[in-house]
Structures are given as structure tokens and as C-alpha cells.
Scaffold this active site. Structure first.
Site, PDB file in Angstrom:
ATOM      1  N   GLU A 104       0.827  -1.213   0.000  1.00 38.13           N
ATOM      2  CA  GLU A 104       0.000   0.000   0.000  1.00 38.13           C
ATOM      3  C   GLU A 104       0.854   1.253   0.000  1.00 38.13           C
ATOM      4  O   GLU A 104       0.368   2.356  -0.213  1.00 38.13           O
ATOM      5  CB  GLU A 104      -0.928   0.014   1.229  1.00 38.13           C
ATOM      6  CG  GLU A 104      -1.976  -1.060   1.210  1.00 38.13           C
ATOM      7  CD  GLU A 104      -2.723  -1.134  -0.123  1.00 38.13           C
ATOM      8  OE1 GLU A 104      -3.386  -0.145  -0.472  1.00 38.13           O
ATOM      9  OE2 GLU A 104      -2.623  -2.176  -0.810  1.00 38.13           O
ATOM     10  N   ASP A 154      15.431  12.539 -29.915  1.00 34.22           N
ATOM     11  CA  ASP A 154      14.365  11.751 -29.314  1.00 34.22           C
ATOM     12  C   ASP A 154      13.083  12.553 -29.193  1.00 34.22           C
ATOM     13  O   ASP A 154      13.108  13.756 -29.005  1.00 34.22           O
ATOM     14  CB  ASP A 154      14.770  11.301 -27.893  1.00 34.22           C
ATOM     15  CG  ASP A 154      15.761  10.157 -27.917  1.00 34.22           C
ATOM     16  OD1 ASP A 154      15.985   9.588 -28.997  1.00 34.22           O
ATOM     17  OD2 ASP A 154      16.307   9.855 -26.845  1.00 34.22           O
TER      18      ASP A 154
END
Ligand code: 6GU
Length: 311
Positions: A172, A225
Site C-alpha cells: 500500500e 528523441d
């Protein structure tokens, strides 16, 4: 730092004129040094990543291939993986526990995480118990879905450091004291939930390593890129020139480098307009770019009008 790089650049230039044998290597080294100087990276030491995880094998597998492997071998980056379980003091090496207040899931205990990070980062790097909000010499980054969304700009920011600590969450999440008293930053890789922070940490290591001058064989690689320029990348083609009757655009076979550059720019703009118009709003565009985008927008509007009138 800049001065020392300047001196080395001059040495490289001298060598470049003296010998042809190593011209290519020198050209790459030269570009690497210039990029390092311009971007403000310290290229004299490897960028060191410390990954803290309960699943070291996941990280090792990805780091052992391709560009990340070569970047480590050539000393541009070094990545150490630390198993948080090794820092759990109890007999069973427990690293998680039930949440106070009840509810489902398990929470990562603070002790093994503090012990691991404090023993790996030396006392010089950071005071053993940090005060909330205090700047650390070494960023200590939690990977969680609650973090700030990772971007190319954040990759650039992180690439300025000599060392980064990345802590992968599982279950969690972390005991809140890890967030408040140990971490200096918290990063998410997008608005979805995955099982743990390992993939996210690898995303960060990968994006940051690609920015280190010399990590890509071609020194201009990282500049082309998608997202580096703020635009999406243009379409790529390779041989054969015709496949199943589908031809490669003529311009790419023309050998006219100015026309090819313009075509690529326009296709980047077109693609970004259609897929990620939000990116265009953040950019400074040339007059030529604006005129081209106005045409693309007019085309798109015309398509929309004819779709509506046909429906
Ligand atoms: Cl960093 N961790 C997890 N578990 N899920 C995520 C994430 C990180 N970033 C986006 N989703």
C-alpha cells in the site's frame, strides 16, 4: 569544472589535428565534452544510482542489457542495487506490517528503509535524520503513484546530480515517516497504478542515463528523441524502398539534406498537432513553423467539416 572541460576540449582539438587514426573517437569525445560543458554535467565521475528495492532481480535484469549495460561498462554511470530485506533487523527480515487504523493491505516499515539509506549514503552526503523539506546533497527519491509526474524536464534536472538514491515502494505504500523524514522528492511515472516502484525507478535510471553525454553511440541521439525538442519524433523509414507496394517518401531518398530536415520538422509538427497539441502550447515556434501549423490546422478543420456534413 567548465575550465577543466575547456582544457580537455582544446587538448582534443589539438589531437584531432595531429592524428587521423583516432579522429572518429576524438570527434565523439569532443562532442561529449562540449555537451557536458553546455548542459552543466560533471562528466568526470560516473553518475551513481543507488536503488533500494525488495526485488533486486527485476532491476538487475533490465540494467544488464543494451545501452544501460554499456553505460555502466564504460563508466558513465554506476548502479548499485540494495535489497531492503538485508536491512531488516529481525530474524524473519520483515519489511512490511499492518496499517495502524485498520483497512486492507500492508505498509512498508520505516526501520529497514532508514537503515539501508543511511548506511549506503555516507554521513558526508546527508545528515542521518533529515528535517522535512531540507535539501540533501543526494536526492532521495520515492517512486510512488502520488509523486510528481515524471517528464523529460525532470530527467534533465536529475542528470545534473552526481548521485541519486531511488526507493521503490511496494504494497500500500511507505510509512509516512519515510516520506516526511527521509525522502527529498517523490516521483510517479503516470496516472495509473502498477505493482511496485521498480519499473518506475528503471524508467528514471534509463531516461537520466540517456542524457549523460556519451551514453548513446551517436552524440546527437538524445537531441532527436521524442520530447527532447518538445515535439514528437518524425516518422522513420529503412530499406526496402518499397514494401508490399508501400513506398518510402521520395524526399528521404533525394539526398537533399535541407529538404529532408524541413520534411522531418514538418512531420514532427504535424504529429504533435494531432496527437499532443498540449505540447505545442509550451513551445517557442519559428514563423515558418507557425505558417506550417496554420496549414495543418486548416486541413484538420476542413476534414472535420466534411465529416460533419457527410454524417
Ligand atoms: Cl512510481 N509506483 C507504482 N506502484 N505505481 C505507479 C508509479 C509508481 N507511477 C505510476 N504508477
Amino acid at each position: 569544472m567548465f575550465e577543466s572541460i575547456g582544457a580537455r576540449v582544446i587538448v582534443c582539438e589539438k589531437f584531432g589535428t595531429l592524428t587521423c587514426l583516432h579522429t572518429h573517437t576524438l570527434a565523439i569525445e569532443y562532442t561529449r565534452l562540449v555537451v557536458a560543458a553546455r548542459e552543466g554535467y560533471n562528466d568526470t565521475v560516473p553518475l551513481r544510482f543507488d536503488l533500494f528495492t525488495l526485488f533486486p532481480d527485476i532491476c538487475a535484469a533490465y540494467l544488464g542489457e543494451s545501452i544501460l549495460k554499456r553505460a555502466q561498462e564504460s563508466g558513465l554511470v554506476s548502479v548499485r542495487i540494495h535489497n531492503l530485506r538485508d536491512y531488516a533487523a529481525d530474524k524473519h527480515h520483515i519489511t512490511d506490517d499492518l496499517p495502524y487504523g485498520g483497512g486492507g493491505g500492508m505498509v512498508m516499515k520505516p526501520e529497514p528503509i532508514f537503515a539501508a539509506v543511511e548506511s549506503v549514503l555516507t554521513a558526508d552526503d546527508r545528515p542521518p535524520t533529515a528535517v522535512e523539506g531540507q535539501l540533501s546533497a543526494v536526492p532521495i527519491i520515492l517512486l510512488t503513484p502520488q509523486g510528481r509526474p515524471f517528464t523529460q524536464a525532470i530527467a534533465h534536472e536529475l542528470a545534473q546530480h552526481d548521485r541519486l538514491a531511488l526507493i521503490c515502494g511496494r504494497y500500500e505504500g511507505f510509512d509516512e515517516r519515510v516520506r516526511l523524514r527521509l525522502a527529498t522528492d517523490e516521483i510517479s511515472i503516470g496516472d495509473y497504478v502498477i505493482t511496485g516502484g521498480e519499473l518506475a525507478a528503471l524508467v528514471v535510471v534509463d531516461a537520466v542515463t540517456r542524457l549523460r553525454p556519451g551514453a548513446l553511440g551517436d552524440p546527437s541521439g538524445a537531441l532527436d528523441d521524442s520530447h527532447a525538442s518538445g515535439l514528437l519524433e518524425y516518422p522513420h523509414y529503412t530499406r526496402p524502398p518499397e514494401f508490399r507496394g508501400w513506398a518510402v517518401p521520395d524526399v528521404l531518398l533525394s539526398g537533399d539534406h535541407a529538404r529532408i530536415a524541413r520534411w522531418r520538422r514538418e512531420e514532427s509538427l504535424r504529429r504533435t498537432f494531432h496527437r499532443r497539441p498540449d505540447l505545442l502550447l509550451k513551445l517557442e515556434l519559428s514563423e515558418e513553423d507557425r505558417l506550417f501549423l496554420a496549414e495543418v490546422a486548416e486541413e484538420a478543420a476542413e476534414n472535420l467539416r466534411s465529416q460533419i456534413s457527410n454524417s
